[in-house]
Motif scaffolding. Structure first.
Motif, PDB file in Angstrom:
ATOM      1  N   ALA A 262      31.777  12.041 -48.522  1.00  0.00           N
ATOM      2  CA  ALA A 262      31.239  13.046 -49.435  1.00  0.00           C
ATOM      3  C   ALA A 262      32.085  13.195 -50.690  1.00  0.00           C
ATOM      4  CB  ALA A 262      31.130  14.395 -48.717  1.00  0.00           C
ATOM      5  N   MET A 263      33.388  13.176 -50.531  1.00  0.00           N
ATOM      6  CA  MET A 263      34.288  13.417 -51.658  1.00  0.00           C
ATOM      7  C   MET A 263      34.058  12.454 -52.833  1.00  0.00           C
ATOM      8  SD  MET A 263      38.451  13.567 -51.658  1.00  0.00           S
ATOM      9  CE  MET A 263      38.574  11.854 -51.095  1.00  0.00           C
ATOM     10  N   PRO A 264      33.928  11.143 -52.612  1.00  0.00           N
ATOM     11  CA  PRO A 264      33.742  10.232 -53.751  1.00  0.00           C
ATOM     12  C   PRO A 264      32.476  10.501 -54.554  1.00  0.00           C
ATOM     13  CG  PRO A 264      34.402   9.012 -51.792  1.00  0.00           C
ATOM     14  CD  PRO A 264      34.060  10.404 -51.347  1.00  0.00           C
ATOM     15  N   ILE A 265      31.452  11.063 -53.924  1.00  0.00           N
ATOM     16  CA  ILE A 265      30.206  11.335 -54.640  1.00  0.00           C
ATOM     17  C   ILE A 265      30.449  12.359 -55.742  1.00  0.00           C
ATOM     18  CG2 ILE A 265      27.900  12.349 -54.405  1.00  0.00           C
ATOM     19  CD1 ILE A 265      27.698  10.986 -51.692  1.00  0.00           C
ATOM     20  N   PHE A 266      31.205  13.416 -55.423  1.00  0.00           N
ATOM     21  CA  PHE A 266      31.539  14.389 -56.465  1.00  0.00           C
ATOM     22  C   PHE A 266      32.525  13.794 -57.457  1.00  0.00           C
ATOM     23  CE2 PHE A 266      33.928  17.845 -58.365  1.00  0.00           C
ATOM     24  CZ  PHE A 266      32.911  18.694 -58.783  1.00  0.00           C
ATOM     25  N   ALA A 267      33.512  13.068 -56.969  1.00  0.00           N
ATOM     26  CA  ALA A 267      34.535  12.494 -57.846  1.00  0.00           C
ATOM     27  C   ALA A 267      33.946  11.531 -58.859  1.00  0.00           C
ATOM     28  CB  ALA A 267      35.605  11.781 -57.016  1.00  0.00           C
ATOM     29  N   GLN A 268      32.854  10.868 -58.500  1.00  0.00           N
ATOM     30  CA  GLN A 268      32.224   9.913 -59.395  1.00  0.00           C
ATOM     31  C   GLN A 268      31.121  10.538 -60.253  1.00  0.00           C
ATOM     32  OE1 GLN A 268      33.157   6.622 -60.007  1.00  0.00           O
ATOM     33  NE2 GLN A 268      34.957   7.422 -58.922  1.00  0.00           N
ATOM     34  N   GLY A 269      31.087  11.867 -60.305  1.00  0.00           N
ATOM     35  CA  GLY A 269      30.174  12.561 -61.207  1.00  0.00           C
ATOM     36  C   GLY A 269      28.724  12.553 -60.777  1.00  0.00           C
ATOM     37  N   LYS A 270      28.466  12.459 -59.478  1.00  0.00           N
ATOM     38  CA  LYS A 270      27.087  12.361 -58.990  1.00  0.00           C
ATOM     39  C   LYS A 270      26.603  13.638 -58.313  1.00  0.00           C
ATOM     40  CE  LYS A 270      27.359   7.350 -58.366  1.00  0.00           C
ATOM     41  NZ  LYS A 270      27.261   6.225 -57.385  1.00  0.00           N
ATOM     42  N   ALA A 271      27.378  14.745 -58.410  1.00  0.00           N
ATOM     43  CA  ALA A 271      26.965  16.014 -57.824  1.00  0.00           C
ATOM     44  C   ALA A 271      27.507  17.160 -58.658  1.00  0.00           C
ATOM     45  CB  ALA A 271      27.450  16.130 -56.380  1.00  0.00           C
ATOM     46  N   ALA A 272      26.772  18.265 -58.641  1.00  0.00           N
ATOM     47  CA  ALA A 272      27.176  19.437 -59.414  1.00  0.00           C
ATOM     48  C   ALA A 272      28.177  20.301 -58.651  1.00  0.00           C
ATOM     49  CB  ALA A 272      25.951  20.269 -59.785  1.00  0.00           C
ATOM     50  N   PHE A 273      28.018  20.388 -57.311  1.00  0.00           N
ATOM     51  CA  PHE A 273      28.861  21.264 -56.501  1.00  0.00           C
ATOM     52  C   PHE A 273      29.320  20.541 -55.238  1.00  0.00           C
ATOM     53  CE2 PHE A 273      25.765  24.072 -58.631  1.00  0.00           C
ATOM     54  CZ  PHE A 273      26.639  24.841 -59.403  1.00  0.00           C
ATOM     55  N   TYR A 274      30.487  20.942 -54.780  1.00  0.00           N
ATOM     56  CA  TYR A 274      31.052  20.374 -53.549  1.00  0.00           C
ATOM     57  C   TYR A 274      32.032  21.392 -52.980  1.00  0.00           C
ATOM     58  CZ  TYR A 274      33.922  17.143 -50.674  1.00  0.00           C
ATOM     59  OH  TYR A 274      34.617  16.521 -49.656  1.00  0.00           O
ATOM     60  N   ILE A 275      31.902  21.710 -51.706  1.00  0.00           N
ATOM     61  CA  ILE A 275      32.848  22.606 -51.042  1.00  0.00           C
ATOM     62  C   ILE A 275      33.601  21.820 -49.981  1.00  0.00           C
ATOM     63  CG2 ILE A 275      33.095  24.583 -49.484  1.00  0.00           C
ATOM     64  CD1 ILE A 275      30.773  25.913 -50.943  1.00  0.00           C
ATOM     65  N   ASP A 276      34.920  21.839 -50.096  1.00  0.00           N
ATOM     66  CA  ASP A 276      35.765  21.179 -49.100  1.00  0.00           C
ATOM     67  C   ASP A 276      37.181  21.731 -49.245  1.00  0.00           C
ATOM     68  OD1 ASP A 276      36.805  19.198 -47.158  1.00  0.00           O
ATOM     69  OD2 ASP A 276      34.904  18.180 -47.538  1.00  0.00           O
ATOM     70  N   ALA A 277      38.119  21.136 -48.544  1.00  0.00           N
ATOM     71  CA  ALA A 277      39.486  21.641 -48.493  1.00  0.00           C
ATOM     72  C   ALA A 277      40.126  21.680 -49.883  1.00  0.00           C
ATOM     73  CB  ALA A 277      40.323  20.779 -47.558  1.00  0.00           C
ATOM     74  N   ASP A 278      40.855  22.759 -50.165  1.00  0.00           N
ATOM     75  CA  ASP A 278      41.535  22.855 -51.454  1.00  0.00           C
ATOM     76  C   ASP A 278      42.657  21.830 -51.586  1.00  0.00           C
ATOM     77  OD1 ASP A 278      43.401  24.018 -49.722  1.00  0.00           O
ATOM     78  OD2 ASP A 278      43.143  26.041 -50.525  1.00  0.00           O
ATOM     79  N   PRO A 287      42.492   9.965 -62.726  1.00  0.00           N
ATOM     80  CA  PRO A 287      41.549   9.100 -63.443  1.00  0.00           C
ATOM     81  C   PRO A 287      41.310   7.773 -62.750  1.00  0.00           C
ATOM     82  CG  PRO A 287      43.657   9.198 -64.591  1.00  0.00           C
ATOM     83  CD  PRO A 287      43.714  10.239 -63.508  1.00  0.00           C
ATOM     84  N   GLY A 288      42.173   7.433 -61.813  1.00  0.00           N
ATOM     85  CA  GLY A 288      41.970   6.189 -61.080  1.00  0.00           C
ATOM     86  C   GLY A 288      40.825   6.252 -60.095  1.00  0.00           C
ATOM     87  N   VAL A 289      40.463   7.460 -59.655  1.00  0.00           N
ATOM     88  CA  VAL A 289      39.377   7.591 -58.672  1.00  0.00           C
ATOM     89  C   VAL A 289      38.297   8.557 -59.126  1.00  0.00           C
ATOM     90  CG1 VAL A 289      40.868   7.034 -56.723  1.00  0.00           C
ATOM     91  CG2 VAL A 289      40.614   9.417 -57.422  1.00  0.00           C
ATOM     92  N   SER A 290      38.542   9.292 -60.219  1.00  0.00           N
ATOM     93  CA  SER A 290      37.615  10.339 -60.633  1.00  0.00           C
ATOM     94  C   SER A 290      37.119  10.136 -62.053  1.00  0.00           C
ATOM     95  CB  SER A 290      38.322  11.702 -60.537  1.00  0.00           C
ATOM     96  OG  SER A 290      37.516  12.734 -61.074  1.00  0.00           O
ATOM     97  N   THR A 291      35.847  10.470 -62.255  1.00  0.00           N
ATOM     98  CA  THR A 291      35.277  10.480 -63.602  1.00  0.00           C
ATOM     99  C   THR A 291      35.060  11.909 -64.088  1.00  0.00           C
ATOM    100  OG1 THR A 291      32.988  10.426 -62.806  1.00  0.00           O
ATOM    101  CG2 THR A 291      34.100   8.303 -63.134  1.00  0.00           C
ATOM    102  N   ASP A 294      38.041  15.845 -66.445  1.00  0.00           N
ATOM    103  CA  ASP A 294      37.998  16.748 -67.596  1.00  0.00           C
ATOM    104  C   ASP A 294      36.944  17.841 -67.453  1.00  0.00           C
ATOM    105  OD1 ASP A 294      40.004  15.322 -68.923  1.00  0.00           O
ATOM    106  OD2 ASP A 294      38.545  13.898 -69.751  1.00  0.00           O
ATOM    107  N   THR A 295      36.094  17.742 -66.441  1.00  0.00           N
ATOM    108  CA  THR A 295      34.994  18.701 -66.311  1.00  0.00           C
ATOM    109  C   THR A 295      34.992  19.446 -64.980  1.00  0.00           C
ATOM    110  OG1 THR A 295      33.522  16.955 -65.479  1.00  0.00           O
ATOM    111  CG2 THR A 295      33.484  17.391 -67.855  1.00  0.00           C
ATOM    112  N   VAL A 296      35.892  19.115 -64.058  1.00  0.00           N
ATOM    113  CA  VAL A 296      35.894  19.780 -62.756  1.00  0.00           C
ATOM    114  C   VAL A 296      36.463  21.185 -62.881  1.00  0.00           C
ATOM    115  CG1 VAL A 296      38.154  18.805 -62.109  1.00  0.00           C
ATOM    116  CG2 VAL A 296      36.579  19.598 -60.329  1.00  0.00           C
TER     117      VAL A 296
END
Length: 438
Positions: A262-278, A287-291, A294-296
């Motif tokens: 689930a985590m990579p889907i949000f990290a790659q900019g494919k979801a608006a919301f995600y709830i998981d561990a802080d 920036p190596g794994v996230s797009t 700058d917007t999270v």
């Protein structure tokens, strides 16, 4: 010797050393301590731990602790599954070659306590100099089993709402309630173009811990007075809400997704919301794994009918092997590693600890993004100390509890599945309690 770290002064460590010696019953630092047998003065203090940022960070300071106790420290880092398997093999054989154990108070501790594998720390933690009351209430309570303190929390975890700031700007900001989360997720979802309103864990066993905050915020719990509560109206409402959220706005195949999927889907900019561990927030800033670095954005868990009731748990704690021959030195390590000074130092590097003094010091929160630090602070105040059923056979319980979750995500009618799971869980609890009492 391990690599030295200069983050804490030698003077501070000297104070910790003196306190550790006093807590060890007057054993001088560097002396051979024992626990039911005699250990060689040259024997290392052996620590088994999870391969985790906390472990890596504390390892850089081990040279200082070795100097304090005059004994070499050996630390082994394993995955969670490897760690659990190693404990079962070693402790079943009453092995003495592990002293300090990194454990999950909500996963292994109950069964380990039942088997008599953990040292009772009750008298040690109540020493005034240790300041046991400085630990957050929820993690502190989860450190005890059957009235005995068996572990000391060193890493805590809460859920965070990760969201896209650029997408909610015109919607009044991030959702503060679960109803608003549903509305905004439905509005932003564009599944035909592979964009999802909400992504979260949907795998039957793996989703239970994160769903727990939804359950509590609907006014439910896993058990009430020792009886199954997953068939109550509150639990069914939480099952239906979570299922509807993922069914209508989530990605395909979500019932096979846990954290790692689930985590990579949000990290790659494919979801608006995600709830998981802080604790996983750095994945979205890398920036190596996230797009979305700058917007999270980060926000507290949204309020349900019963308010915002997230979990606040000790994800990892330190315990002492009951068969260790170095229990005094093992306690000296735990005391040093969980001291106010060490917790503050590690938290200032982005590792959330369990001491109130660290959370009340703004300097220790500087490593976290401002929004996240505030979210974490709020959740530590109103969080519940468990995120899964309090049973011996945790994995089996999660499997039962997770069945109605999957039904809801698949669009099936939840009440009959929840009632069936409730009956199965009730039978399970009877058997589990019999094992616990035997």
């Amino acid at each position: 010797m391990s690599t030295r770290s200069q983050s804490l002064s030698r003077r501070s460590f000297g104070k910790l050393a003196a306190a550790a010696a006093a807590a060890a019953g007057g054993v001088t630092l560097g002396a051979c301590s024992s626990g039911g047998g005699t250990a060689s003065p040259n024997a290392p203090l052996r620590i088994m731990a999870i391969n985790h940022v906390w472990t890596h960070t504390i390892s850089k300071r081990l040279g200082e602790f070795e100097d304090l106790i005059g004994r070499r420290v050996s630390i082994s880092m394993l995955t969670a599954d490897q760690l659990a398997n190693s404990y079962n093999v070693k402790l079943n054989a009453s092995a003495t070659d592990v002293d300090v154990m990194m454990v999950r108070a909500l996963q292994e501790q109950l069964i380990f306590a039942h088997n008599g594998w953990l040292t009772d720390l009750s008298d040690r933690v109540r020493d005034d100099a240790f300041r046991w009351d400085d630990f957050q209430e929820a993690p502190r309570e989860r450190s005890a089993t059957a009235g005995k303190v068996l572990s000391v929390p060193v890493v805590t975890e809460r859920p965070a709402l990760y969201y896209r700031k650029d997408l909610v700007a015109d919607l009044g900001g991030p959702p503060r309630t679960l109803d608003a989360l549903m509305d905004q997720s439905l509005e932003l979802a564009d599944r035909r173009n592979n964009f999802f309103g909400y992504v979260g864990r949907g795998q039957r066993n793996g989703s239970v811990s994160q769903w727990s905050s939804f359950l509590y915020s609907f006014g439910g719990d896993f058990t009430v007075d020792g009886q199954s509560a997953i068939g109550t109206p509150e639990a069914i409402a939480a099952y239906e809400f979570y299922g509807r959220l993922l069914e209508r706005t989530g990605p395909p195949g979500v019932t096979n997704m846990s954290l790692e999927q689930a985590m990579p889907i949000f990290a790659q900019g494919k979801a608006a919301f995600y709830i998981d561990a802080d604790a996983i927030y750095t994945n979205f800033l890398d920036p190596g794994v996230s797009t979305v670095q700058d917007t999270v954005g980060f926000a507290p868990f949204p309020a349900g009918p019963a308010g915002s009731r997230p979990h606040n748990i000790p994800s990892w704690s330190l315990a002492i092997n009951e068969f260790s021959l170095l229990r005094d030195d093992a306690w000296a390590f735990i005391r040093w590693a969980s001291s106010p000074e060490m917790v503050a130092a590690l938290q200032s590097e982005g590792i959330p600890g369990a001491r109130e003094s660290a959370w009340s010091d703004p300097a220790t929160l500087g490593a976290f993004p401002g929004e996240l630090a505030e979210s974490m602070r709020i959740s530590t105040e109103n969080g519940l100390g468990h995120d899964r059923p309090d049973v011996l056979q945790v994995s089996r319980a999660r499997d039962i509890v997770g069945r109605p979750l999957v039904a809801g995500i698949l669009g099936e009618s939840v009440p009959p599945v929840a009632r069936d799971a409730d009956a199965e869980f009730a039978d399970f609890l009877v058997r589990d309690n019999r094992h616990r009492e035997s």
